[in-house]
Write an enzyme that holds these catalytic residues in place. Structure first.
Site, PDB file in Angstrom:
ATOM      1  N   TYR A  76      47.117  27.887  39.472  1.00  0.00           N
ATOM      2  CA  TYR A  76      48.486  27.771  38.968  1.00  0.00           C
ATOM      3  C   TYR A  76      48.857  26.314  38.724  1.00  0.00           C
ATOM      4  O   TYR A  76      49.859  26.031  38.086  1.00  0.00           O
ATOM      5  CB  TYR A  76      49.469  28.432  39.962  1.00  0.00           C
ATOM      6  CG  TYR A  76      49.059  29.859  40.263  1.00  0.00           C
ATOM      7  CD1 TYR A  76      49.303  30.871  39.338  1.00  0.00           C
ATOM      8  CD2 TYR A  76      48.369  30.185  41.423  1.00  0.00           C
ATOM      9  CE1 TYR A  76      48.884  32.173  39.571  1.00  0.00           C
ATOM     10  CE2 TYR A  76      47.946  31.480  41.679  1.00  0.00           C
ATOM     11  CZ  TYR A  76      48.202  32.468  40.748  1.00  0.00           C
ATOM     12  OH  TYR A  76      47.768  33.746  40.974  1.00  0.00           O
TER      13      TYR A  76
ATOM     14  N   ARG B 243      44.461  46.130  52.594  1.00  0.00           N
ATOM     15  CA  ARG B 243      43.320  46.178  51.682  1.00  0.00           C
ATOM     16  C   ARG B 243      41.979  45.982  52.397  1.00  0.00           C
ATOM     17  O   ARG B 243      40.964  45.712  51.757  1.00  0.00           O
ATOM     18  CB  ARG B 243      43.466  45.100  50.607  1.00  0.00           C
ATOM     19  CG  ARG B 243      44.743  45.178  49.784  1.00  0.00           C
ATOM     20  CD  ARG B 243      44.529  44.614  48.388  1.00  0.00           C
ATOM     21  NE  ARG B 243      45.764  44.253  47.695  1.00  0.00           N
ATOM     22  CZ  ARG B 243      46.621  45.129  47.178  1.00  0.00           C
ATOM     23  NH1 ARG B 243      46.413  46.424  47.311  1.00  0.00           N
ATOM     24  NH2 ARG B 243      47.701  44.706  46.542  1.00  0.00           N
TER      25      ARG B 243
ATOM     26  N   LYS C 249      37.001  34.092  46.002  1.00  0.00           N
ATOM     27  CA  LYS C 249      38.458  34.074  46.116  1.00  0.00           C
ATOM     28  C   LYS C 249      38.862  34.436  47.542  1.00  0.00           C
ATOM     29  O   LYS C 249      38.347  35.427  48.069  1.00  0.00           O
ATOM     30  CB  LYS C 249      39.023  35.097  45.136  1.00  0.00           C
ATOM     31  CG  LYS C 249      40.516  35.237  45.165  1.00  0.00           C
ATOM     32  CD  LYS C 249      40.931  36.386  44.295  1.00  0.00           C
ATOM     33  CE  LYS C 249      42.416  36.586  44.457  1.00  0.00           C
ATOM     34  NZ  LYS C 249      42.901  37.751  43.762  1.00  0.00           N
TER      35      LYS C 249
ATOM     36  N   ARG D  77      51.747  38.687  45.489  1.00  0.00           N
ATOM     37  CA  ARG D  77      52.191  40.082  45.560  1.00  0.00           C
ATOM     38  C   ARG D  77      53.672  40.198  45.202  1.00  0.00           C
ATOM     39  O   ARG D  77      54.096  41.240  44.713  1.00  0.00           O
ATOM     40  CB  ARG D  77      51.862  40.660  46.933  1.00  0.00           C
ATOM     41  CG  ARG D  77      50.351  40.825  47.044  1.00  0.00           C
ATOM     42  CD  ARG D  77      49.883  41.356  48.357  1.00  0.00           C
ATOM     43  NE  ARG D  77      48.416  41.296  48.387  1.00  0.00           N
ATOM     44  CZ  ARG D  77      47.683  41.563  49.437  1.00  0.00           C
ATOM     45  NH1 ARG D  77      48.263  41.913  50.575  1.00  0.00           N
ATOM     46  NH2 ARG D  77      46.379  41.478  49.376  1.00  0.00           N
TER      47      ARG D  77
ATOM     48  N   LYS E 277      35.609  38.681  47.135  1.00  0.00           N
ATOM     49  CA  LYS E 277      37.065  38.598  47.295  1.00  0.00           C
ATOM     50  C   LYS E 277      37.410  39.043  48.708  1.00  0.00           C
ATOM     51  O   LYS E 277      37.104  40.171  49.115  1.00  0.00           O
ATOM     52  CB  LYS E 277      37.749  39.487  46.272  1.00  0.00           C
ATOM     53  CG  LYS E 277      39.269  39.483  46.385  1.00  0.00           C
ATOM     54  CD  LYS E 277      39.899  40.243  45.240  1.00  0.00           C
ATOM     55  CE  LYS E 277      41.404  40.323  45.397  1.00  0.00           C
ATOM     56  NZ  LYS E 277      42.026  41.045  44.281  1.00  0.00           N
TER      57      LYS E 277
ATOM     58  N   CYS F 106      42.535  45.586  37.453  1.00  0.00           N
ATOM     59  CA  CYS F 106      42.790  46.154  38.774  1.00  0.00           C
ATOM     60  C   CYS F 106      43.907  47.178  38.649  1.00  0.00           C
ATOM     61  O   CYS F 106      44.589  47.242  37.633  1.00  0.00           O
ATOM     62  CB  CYS F 106      43.178  45.067  39.760  1.00  0.00           C
ATOM     63  SG  CYS F 106      43.096  45.644  41.475  1.00  0.00           S
TER      64      CYS F 106
ATOM     65  N   GLU G 269      27.362  41.001  48.155  1.00  0.00           N
ATOM     66  CA  GLU G 269      28.336  41.368  47.118  1.00  0.00           C
ATOM     67  C   GLU G 269      27.953  40.740  45.783  1.00  0.00           C
ATOM     68  O   GLU G 269      27.955  41.403  44.737  1.00  0.00           O
ATOM     69  CB  GLU G 269      29.749  40.883  47.501  1.00  0.00           C
ATOM     70  CG  GLU G 269      30.489  41.763  48.487  1.00  0.00           C
ATOM     71  CD  GLU G 269      31.009  43.051  47.855  1.00  0.00           C
ATOM     72  OE1 GLU G 269      30.819  43.262  46.652  1.00  0.00           O
ATOM     73  OE2 GLU G 269      31.606  43.869  48.578  1.00  0.00           O
TER      74      GLU G 269
END
Ligand code: PBG
Length: 326
Positions: A313, A217, A248, A205, A195, A120, A233
């Site tokens: 995470y 976005r 996501k 971010r 997404k 990205c 998509e």
């Protein structure tokens, strides 16, 4: 048959019975662990908005990769913070860029660990958008040319899987073409196909220092209210040559995970994103929830919804807990 002949509690009587009939098995093998790589030496710095997640310099990565692999986690996904940002994000496709160095360091230390790279522009551009900006618009097709350079540089450094996350139309096809043209037909594409323009990316971010400097976005990421569009998509990305799909975020979109699972045969990943993670950490730090139980319940739910792989995470903690439990 109905009650009293049928009693669903019968099979819940003992741990052994419950284990035998358990439909969803969560395993460290399901996880993909995100890493944030920075310039410098001896950097291992906590990210305030994501307790337990760190900015790490290249010299830290061998040890990190070994600890991930030792836990039975098969893959990492890399995010890089460049030394400098500019309007096209030059370091993103530099041969000695931060991610390209990280790929090599991890592949040297742990060749068996799968290295995935996020593809990205937002971490690399001064405007923080996921594409080239012209007159305040994010222009699609020129962005694809940059993404082609990025994936070639990642593949040259040894990335196994490239994961385009910028939601540009045609990104998967453009990337496949570049990889094949440059002799990297074995590098796979995990497309962030579905997404959403989500506020759950807030803590990331900070971690990636990638907030858009103007606007938002919504002109490229999906409207959280749309489900049928997710299938469009995903279908386009399948037709363009994606090897694996991603939805996501995960938890507020489990219906989408299920729909994509039922509509396509490709391996499916779900991204348990930064905001989902930090909410659990914050509530646990306050003593309001049991971090371990809630985390395993969330990850089980994502898998039950149909995800084969979970980017999270929590991966290292969850893998350690699952090994203790086994
Ligand atoms: C880059 C990218 C983002 C995330 C993954 N890749 C940020 C964004 O789209 O704003 C979010 C990951 C997370 O929140 O954990 N486009």
């Amino acid at each position: 048959m109905t009650f009293p002949a049928t009693r669903l509690r019968r099979l819940r009587t003992t741990p052994a019975l419950r284990s035998m009939i358990r439909e969803t098995q969560l395993s460290p093998a399901d996880f993909i662990y995100p890493l944030f790589v920075v310039h410098g030496r001896d950097v291992h710095k906590g990210i305030p908005s994501m307790p337990g997640v760190f900015h790490q310099s290249i010299d830290q990565l061998a040890a990190e990769a070994r600890s991930v692999a030792a836990l039975g986690i098969p893959a990492v996904i890399l995010f890089g913070l460049p030394a400098e940002k500019d309007d096209i994000g030059g370091e993103n496709f530099a041969a000695d860029g931060i991610v390209q160095q990280a790929i090599r360091a991890i592949k040297d230390a742990t060749p068996e660990l799968i290295v995935m790279t996020d593809v990205c522009m937002c971490e690399y551009t001064d405007h923080g958008h996921c594409g080239i900006v012209r007159n305040g618009h994010i222009v699609n097709d020129e962005t694809l040319e940059i993404l082609q350079k990025v994936v070639t540089s990642h593949a040259e450094a040894g990335s196994d899987v490239v994961a385009p996350s910028g939601m540009m139309d045609g990104m998967v096809g453009a990337i496949r073409k570049a990889l094949d043209g440059d002799g990297f037909s074995d590098v796979s594409i995990l497309s962030y196909a579905v997404k959403y323009a989500s506020s759950f990316y807030g803590p990331f971010r900070d971690a990636a220092q990638s907030p858009p400097q103007f606007g938002d976005r919504h002109s490229y990421q999906m409207d959280p209210a749309n489900a049928r569009e997710a299938i469009r998509e995903a279908r386009l990305d399948v037709e363009e040559g994606a090897d694996m799909l991603m939805v996501k975020p995960a938890t507020a979109y489990l219906d989408i995970v299920r729909r994509v699972r039922d509509s396509f045969d490709l391996p499916l990943a779900a991204y348990n994103v930064s905001g989902e993670y930090s909410m659990v950490k914050a509530a646990a730090a306050n003593g309001w929830i049991d971090e371990r139980k809630v985390t395993l319940e969330i990850l089980t739910g994502i898998k039950r919804a149909g995800a084969d792989m979970i980017l999270t995470y929590h991966a290292k903690d969850a893998a350690a807990w699952l090994r203790e439990r086994a």
